[in-house]
Design an enzyme around this catalytic site. Structure first.
Site, mmCIF file in Angstrom:
data_model
loop_
_atom_site.group_PDB
_atom_site.id
_atom_site.type_symbol
_atom_site.label_atom_id
_atom_site.label_comp_id
_atom_site.label_asym_id
_atom_site.label_seq_id
_atom_site.Cartn_x
_atom_site.Cartn_y
_atom_site.Cartn_z
ATOM 1 N N ASN A 13 -19.493 27.301 -21.399
ATOM 2 C CA ASN A 13 -20.124 26.135 -20.921
ATOM 3 C C ASN A 13 -19.739 26.371 -19.142
ATOM 4 O O ASN A 13 -18.517 26.198 -18.889
ATOM 5 C CB ASN A 13 -19.547 24.660 -21.347
ATOM 6 N N GLU A 28 -20.885 21.543 -13.688
ATOM 7 C CA GLU A 28 -21.379 20.194 -14.121
ATOM 8 C C GLU A 28 -20.410 18.962 -13.651
ATOM 9 O O GLU A 28 -20.626 17.913 -13.107
ATOM 10 C CB GLU A 28 -21.208 20.234 -15.663
ATOM 11 N N LYS A 63 -20.153 28.907 -27.492
ATOM 12 C CA LYS A 63 -20.344 28.656 -26.327
ATOM 13 C C LYS A 63 -19.625 28.946 -25.127
ATOM 14 O O LYS A 63 -18.536 29.381 -25.292
ATOM 15 C CB LYS A 63 -20.284 26.842 -26.668
ATOM 16 N N ASN A 94 -1.325 -2.683 13.291
ATOM 17 C CA ASN A 94 -2.956 -2.636 13.179
ATOM 18 C C ASN A 94 -3.332 -1.201 14.104
ATOM 19 O O ASN A 94 -4.242 -0.636 13.636
ATOM 20 C CB ASN A 94 -3.551 -3.816 14.044
ATOM 21 N N LYS A 138 -8.222 3.242 2.630
ATOM 22 C CA LYS A 138 -7.573 4.701 2.318
ATOM 23 C C LYS A 138 -7.927 5.452 1.104
ATOM 24 O O LYS A 138 -7.981 6.461 1.167
ATOM 25 C CB LYS A 138 -5.950 4.276 2.331
ATOM 26 N N THR A 169 -41.665 25.242 -7.497
ATOM 27 C CA THR A 169 -41.921 23.903 -7.235
ATOM 28 C C THR A 169 -42.033 23.071 -8.339
ATOM 29 O O THR A 169 -42.511 23.508 -9.518
ATOM 30 C CB THR A 169 -42.720 23.930 -5.918
ATOM 31 N N HIS A 170 -41.599 21.991 -8.570
ATOM 32 C CA HIS A 170 -41.748 21.123 -9.564
ATOM 33 C C HIS A 170 -41.191 21.971 -10.667
ATOM 34 O O HIS A 170 -41.458 21.661 -12.127
ATOM 35 C CB HIS A 170 -43.125 20.628 -10.018
ATOM 36 N N SER A 214 0.933 -1.020 0.006
ATOM 37 C CA SER A 214 -0.087 0.022 0.135
ATOM 38 C C SER A 214 0.880 1.166 0.025
ATOM 39 O O SER A 214 0.472 2.363 0.094
ATOM 40 C CB SER A 214 -0.784 0.068 1.283
ATOM 41 N N GLN A 228 -7.077 -2.324 4.545
ATOM 42 C CA GLN A 228 -6.185 -1.528 3.755
ATOM 43 C C GLN A 228 -6.888 -0.929 2.772
ATOM 44 O O GLN A 228 -6.328 0.287 2.184
ATOM 45 C CB GLN A 228 -5.111 -2.342 3.318
ATOM 46 N N SER A 251 -15.940 25.701 -26.675
ATOM 47 C CA SER A 251 -16.267 24.482 -27.325
ATOM 48 C C SER A 251 -15.329 24.469 -28.478
ATOM 49 O O SER A 251 -15.047 25.773 -29.224
ATOM 50 C CB SER A 251 -17.944 24.590 -27.818
HETATM 51 N N1 ARG Z 1 -1.138 -1.451 5.449
HETATM 52 C C1 ARG Z 1 -1.978 -2.096 6.384
HETATM 53 C C2 ARG Z 1 -3.255 -1.195 6.321
HETATM 54 O O1 ARG Z 1 -3.500 -0.416 5.804
HETATM 55 C C3 ARG Z 1 -1.191 -1.582 8.046
HETATM 56 C C4 ARG Z 1 -1.600 -2.855 8.734
HETATM 57 C C5 ARG Z 1 -0.944 -4.105 8.651
HETATM 58 N N2 ARG Z 1 -1.357 -5.215 9.575
HETATM 59 C C6 ARG Z 1 -1.394 -6.400 9.247
HETATM 60 N N3 ARG Z 1 -1.730 -7.144 10.152
HETATM 61 N N4 ARG Z 1 -1.035 -6.943 8.073
HETATM 62 O O2 ARG Z 1 -4.182 -1.878 6.886
#
Ligand code: ARG
Length: 471
Positions: free
Chosen positions: A292, A297, A290, A117, A332, A162-163, A30, A329, A284
């Site tokens: 835009n 949007e 145009k 963790n 993120k 409204t509507h 990651s 993981q 455009s």
């Molecule tokens: N990169 C991991 C995550 O984002 C970190 C925690 C990893 N823990 C593990 N027991 N493999 O969750």
């Protein structure tokens, strides 16, 4: 002792008989997205190390080395010199490995009483807390821009719909204040989410806590958390705070999207209520005429993307048994993209709203069409003793007649009106025209939350005060 760790490249390689394949490495790592957490990871590690030293779990000398090493690493990252390695899987192992390379055994002692963790859960919370504060500021800017524009248009009248059918006249300031309210609730929601984000997972270790004599309160204080997570299994595993944030962000985007839809409509030459500054529009490549409203949007479109992230996070969580699972993981990228999308969108919108040109004459002309004051005529009759349902029927009749003649209610003379509405003729006086004007109509809605210019001015003053202190 020199461990196998850095030779083989993986923190757990002593346990395994064969290395990970390149494909699996890429699949499971990651680092190329979670390196974004580097600075909060360092901040969390320093707080943890400070506590370990205070509790005599590591020595003062180790702490000094860890602090010096982390300062060096922070500099390397800031200068873009840090070498991120895929082999080291994530931001945590990359930084720890570099620390150990710089300071030796003291670096290896940093992870005492901690697991990735609780480390990663802490990092996300620290990072998200900062982003929530930034988004709160950006929401404040947009709310301020809406107030400034509303202030200039407490007397500008446009049709309310409204509507998407002309309903009753409203002041443009009032219309803008509706969005101020939406974004104010969004800001409150962010503050509310922040409370639950701002709890410390560290100390939960892998899942069960740790046998070292740690001091979680101290770490929480150092990092500015409001408290510590009360259950170690929960602390490392739940991402409800990220889901809650993304839900709040989805609502921000939903409100932006509704505003976008109106901006697009208002800017259509068919409507012509506003013009957006050129710097927020595109032309455009084929149609020279145009202009835009692309930004609006796109914001409407990006709302779908944030809503998607919310569903992704909910789905990510729903099947997970206690405690930590690698599924997490995947929290993120949706979270990062949500923050980026919302922050960029809010920044652009604050500027775009400030640059709106209002075409008040077109608004007024539109309000004069479509019998926007029909309700006012009915209310006039009610105030003279007619039951509302009867008044409604009489006015509907008058509207039909006007429609066939191609005129507005206000265009009728008193005599015509009496002739067209024999049943209520005796109730109609000269003063009826005061009620049929746009100004009369909006001024009469004079109560809290109403569209009367005086009320809108008061609402703006209140809003300005609330902007200064959000709660
Ligand atoms: N990169 C991991 C995550 O984002 C970190 C925690 C990893 N823990 C593990 N027991 N493999 O969750």
């Amino acid at each position: 002792m020199t461990s196998q760790l850095h030779k083989k490249g993986e923190a757990w390689s002593a346990r395994f008989s064969e290395p990970m394949s390149e494909l699996v490495k890429r699949y499971t790592s990651s680092v190329f997205f979670d390196k974004r957490l580097a600075f909060v990871d360092i901040e969390g590690s320093l707080a943890h190390a400070g506590m370990l030293a205070a509790q005599k779990i590591i020595s003062a000398d180790d702490l000094a080395k860890i602090e010096a090493g982390m300062a060096q690493i922070r500099g390397e990252i800031e200068r873009g010199e840090f070498e991120w390695q895929l082999d080291l899987e994530d931001v945590h192992l990359n930084i720890e490995a570099r620390l150990t390379a710089l300071i030796g055994d003291a670096g290896k002692r940093l992870h005492t009483g901690r697991s990735r963790n609780d480390q990663v859960a802490t990092d996300i919370r620290l990072w998200l807390r900062g982003e929530i504060d930034r988004i709160g500021g950006l929401l404040g800017d947009l709310r301020g821009a809406l107030l400034d524009l509303a202030d200039q248009h407490t007397n500008t009248i446009l049709p309310g719909f409204t509507h998407l059918q002309v309903a009753q006249p409203v002041t443009f300031g009032h219309h803008l204040l509706a969005y101020f309210e939406m974004f104010s609730r969004d800001a409150q929601r962010m503050l509310d989410v922040r409370k639950r984000v701002n709890q410390l997972p560290l100390g939960a270790a892998a899942l069960a806590g740790t046998s070292y004599p740690i001091d979680r309160e101290r770490v929480a204080n150092t990092l500015g958390f409001d408290g510590v997570c009360r259950n170690s299994l929960d602390a490392v595993s739940d991402r409800d705070f990220a889901i809650e944030f993304t839900a709040a962000a989805s609502l921000v985007m939903t409100h932006v999207s509704r505003l976008s839809e109106e901006l697009v409509l208002w800017m259509s030459p068919r409507v012509g209520f506003i013009d957006l500054a050129d710097r927020f529009c595109t032309g455009s490549s084929i149609m020279p005429q145009k202009k835009n409203p692309d930004v609006a949007e796109l914001a409407r479109g990006k709302t779908g993307r944030v809503n998607g992230h919310l569903v992704a996070l909910l789905t990510l969580m729903k099947g997970q048994p206690l405690a930590y699972n690698k599924d997490n993981q995947e929290d993120k990228e949706p979270l990062f993209d949500t923050v980026d999308t919302v922050a960029d969108t809010l920044r652009i919108f604050a500027e775009m709203v400030a640059g709106i040109t209002v075409k008040a004459d077109n608004m007024r002309a539109a309000a004069l069409q479509g019998f926007a004051t029909a309700t006012d005529l009915a209310d006039y009759l009610v105030k003279r003793g007619l039951a509302f349902r009867d008044a409604h029927e009489a006015v509907a009749h008058a509207v039909r007649i006007c429609e066939t003649r191609g005129i507005d209610l206000a265009d009728l003379s008193l005599e015509q009106m009496r002739a067209d509405l024999p049943a209520v003729a005796s109730l109609l006086g000269d003063d009826v025209f005061d009620y049929l004007t746009l100004e009369g109509s909006v001024a009469s809605r004079d109560h809290i939350g109403g569209t009367a210019p005086s009320r809108v001015k008061a609402a703006i003053a209140e809003a300005r005060a609330s902007l200064a202190s959000p709660r």
